[in-house]
Design a protein around this motif. Structure first.
Motif, PDB file in Angstrom:
ATOM      1  N   LEU A  78      -2.282   5.178   4.333  1.00  0.00           N
ATOM      2  CA  LEU A  78      -2.050   5.044   2.844  1.00  0.00           C
ATOM      3  C   LEU A  78      -2.909   6.069   1.813  1.00  0.00           C
ATOM      4  CD1 LEU A  78      -1.935   2.697   0.498  1.00  0.00           C
ATOM      5  CD2 LEU A  78      -3.965   1.719   1.730  1.00  0.00           C
ATOM      6  N   TYR A 107      -4.866  -6.703  -0.984  1.00  0.00           N
ATOM      7  CA  TYR A 107      -3.663  -6.150  -1.102  1.00  0.00           C
ATOM      8  C   TYR A 107      -3.388  -6.597   0.355  1.00  0.00           C
ATOM      9  CZ  TYR A 107      -4.399  -2.187  -4.480  1.00  0.00           C
ATOM     10  OH  TYR A 107      -4.286  -1.898  -5.811  1.00  0.00           O
ATOM     11  N   ARG A 108      -2.382  -6.661   0.507  1.00  0.00           N
ATOM     12  CA  ARG A 108      -1.231  -6.604   1.813  1.00  0.00           C
ATOM     13  C   ARG A 108      -0.808  -5.478   2.306  1.00  0.00           C
ATOM     14  NH1 ARG A 108       1.762  -9.962  -0.980  1.00  0.00           N
ATOM     15  NH2 ARG A 108       0.877 -11.925   0.078  1.00  0.00           N
ATOM     16  N   LEU A 109      -1.445  -4.395   3.990  1.00  0.00           N
ATOM     17  CA  LEU A 109      -0.811  -2.841   3.661  1.00  0.00           C
ATOM     18  C   LEU A 109       0.071  -3.787   5.258  1.00  0.00           C
ATOM     19  CD1 LEU A 109      -0.187  -0.019   3.929  1.00  0.00           C
ATOM     20  CD2 LEU A 109      -2.134   0.138   5.442  1.00  0.00           C
ATOM     21  N   PRO A 111       1.749  -1.198   8.144  1.00  0.00           N
ATOM     22  CA  PRO A 111       2.337  -0.168   8.618  1.00  0.00           C
ATOM     23  C   PRO A 111       2.936   0.427   8.702  1.00  0.00           C
ATOM     24  CG  PRO A 111       0.067  -1.720   9.299  1.00  0.00           C
ATOM     25  CD  PRO A 111       1.393  -2.097   9.002  1.00  0.00           C
ATOM     26  N   GLU A 117       3.186   6.614   5.320  1.00  0.00           N
ATOM     27  CA  GLU A 117       2.480   5.476   4.617  1.00  0.00           C
ATOM     28  C   GLU A 117       3.558   4.731   5.296  1.00  0.00           C
ATOM     29  OE1 GLU A 117       0.990   6.455   0.887  1.00  0.00           O
ATOM     30  OE2 GLU A 117      -0.424   8.726   2.275  1.00  0.00           O
ATOM     31  N   GLY A 118       2.467   3.157   4.735  1.00  0.00           N
ATOM     32  CA  GLY A 118       3.390   2.196   4.846  1.00  0.00           C
ATOM     33  C   GLY A 118       3.570   1.130   4.049  1.00  0.00           C
ATOM     34  N   SER A 119       3.793  -0.160   4.064  1.00  0.00           N
ATOM     35  CA  SER A 119       4.144  -0.412   1.810  1.00  0.00           C
ATOM     36  C   SER A 119       2.774  -1.043   1.799  1.00  0.00           C
ATOM     37  CB  SER A 119       5.051  -1.103   2.875  1.00  0.00           C
ATOM     38  OG  SER A 119       5.947  -2.447   1.842  1.00  0.00           O
ATOM     39  N   LEU A 120       2.775  -1.457   0.430  1.00  0.00           N
ATOM     40  CA  LEU A 120       1.643  -1.614  -0.042  1.00  0.00           C
ATOM     41  C   LEU A 120       2.120  -3.581  -0.762  1.00  0.00           C
ATOM     42  CD1 LEU A 120      -1.458  -2.153   0.466  1.00  0.00           C
ATOM     43  CD2 LEU A 120      -0.917  -0.352  -2.469  1.00  0.00           C
ATOM     44  N   TYR A 377      -8.008   1.739  11.878  1.00  0.00           N
ATOM     45  CA  TYR A 377      -8.009   1.974  10.535  1.00  0.00           C
ATOM     46  C   TYR A 377      -8.901   1.998  10.159  1.00  0.00           C
ATOM     47  CZ  TYR A 377      -2.964  -0.152  11.594  1.00  0.00           C
ATOM     48  OH  TYR A 377      -1.942  -0.050  11.669  1.00  0.00           O
TER      49      TYR A 377
END
Length: 397
Positions: A78, A107-109, A111, A117-120, A377
């Motif tokens: 991220l 936020y929710r990430l 992974p 990168e992950g979805s935020l 993380y």
């Protein structure tokens, strides 16, 4: 969780670069590169480094190699945040919960499964400058809020319950890190003044704490009730909230742990750890040292304080922040300091530094996640990094 020292160390890092070990000492660049290893690595998500094992995962003792996986590299999952804190793994949803203390959003990430990168997405649009998060023994989310100077819990029905917002008739400072003791369900949190600022929370009233001259408009641009604005500040304590009665207890005083920040329990809950500093008397010329304290847990209370370790490397005293234990009792600690030294430090249960993860930014907080809880993380200002390990996190978050 945030400390002024960590942020200032991060900003100061832009003014000078320490050459990483084995780097070629050439003329200093005008702008520090976003790398620590040689040759320079890329954080694009496609090829973090061309070498295995990762040159920025550094074993200082052979035992550290048993905790790391040589077939993987540090990955940035991220970027583009404000100041990210309070990472907590929500196992059922397989997402990482994050606080952005500057943007006042949670936020929710999700992974990434591979490179990139992950979805935020937004978890809570207005989080009142939340910081630390954790889960209790029933899986409910507990959050520290700087702006409202309180600790809250989200119930299973979606309602919000205030766990603590005052002690001895005075508002709290800015609750920072929070954990739960699995043995009795009690909630433990630190309450330093780091969030009593305009950018991360709610300024103090004129003449108080972070607003001594009254130049800040302490009620401008916020709907926070006036009673949370800090007319009187608490001494800096570590608090314990009883899970049955809800009684708030100042479990450790400013003399026990000066400038407390991160905290955690050992896997067997027999030892309690807290980051802080050593006290300095008025007539001393030396500066305080950043340290991690350890306490024996006696009848669910911390006793027998001792210095677990001093956060010193290559003559620099780094600033510790969030800490987490793995199932073997090793302590993983985020640290801020000079470029090339900052990142994550790993200490064995005896307090020996056995390894470190060198990162391009100081690390404020960290947690274990993933389906097997073996993914570390690491929150580094506006970015989050991940490293796959051969050990698992202990505790609830």
């Amino acid at each position: 969780m945030p400390s002024p020292t960590g942020r200032r160390a991060f900003l100061a890092g832009a003014c000078g670069v320490l050459i990483a070990p084995h780097a070629h000492a050439t003329s200093a660049p005008s702008t520090p590169p976003d790398v620590t290893s040689t040759p320079p690595r890329s954080w694009s998500g496609k090829a973090p480094t061309g070498y295995l094992p990762d040159p920025d995962v550094i074993a200082l003792d052979p035992s550290f190699r048993d905790l790391t996986f040589p077939g993987t590299t540090i990955q940035r999952v991220l970027s583009g945040g404000g100041w990210l804190e309070g990472p907590t793994w929500l196992g059922e949803a397989r997402i990482l919960l994050l606080s952005d203390t500057i943007r006042s959003t949670q936020y929710r990430l999700v992974p990434p499964e591979g490179a990139g990168e992950g979805s935020l997405s937004v978890f809570r649009q207005e989080s009142f400058h939340s910081n630390g998060n954790t889960l209790d023994t029933e899986g409910r989310i507990i959050t520290c809020e700087h702006d409202m100077r309180r600790v809250i819990r989200w119930e299973h029905d979606g309602s919000c319950r205030v766990i603590a917002d005052a002690f001895n008739g005075k508002p709290l400072n800015s609750p920072n890190d929070v954990i739960v003791n699995p043995q009795d369900g009690s909630i433990w949190f630190t309450d330093p003044p780091y969030g009593d600022t305009l950018i991360e929370g709610h300024p103090d009233a004129p003449g108080n704490g972070a607003n001594p001259t009254g130049k800040l408009h302490w009620t401008l641009g916020t709907e926070v009730p006036i009673q949370f604005a800090g007319h009187e500040r608490q001494p800096v304590h570590i608090f314990r909230v009883d899970s049955t009665t809800g009684v708030i207890e100042a479990i450790l005083s400013p003399e026990d742990v000066p400038t407390p920040n991160g905290l955690c329990f050992s896997p067997d809950q027999k030892t309690f750890y807290a980051t802080g500093s050593t006290p300095v008397s008025a007539n001393e010329k030396t500066q305080s040292q950043h340290v991690i304290y350890a306490f024996d847990m006696v009848e669910n209370r911390p006793k027998n304080r001792r210095i677990f370790c001093t956060m010193t490397l290559d003559g620099h005293n780094l600033s510790p922040d969030g800490i987490r234990a793995d199932v073997f009792g090793n302590l993983w600690c985020g640290a801020s300091g000079p470029f090339g030294l900052a990142g994550v430090f790993c200490y064995n249960p005896a307090g020996k530094l056995i390894g470190r993860i060198r990162l391009p930014l100081g690390c404020s907080n960290l947690t274990f996640g993933g389906p097997k809880r073996n993914e570390l993380y690491m929150c580094c200002g506006p970015q989050i990094f991940r490293l796959l390990l051969e050990t698992q996190g202990a505790g609830l978050s």
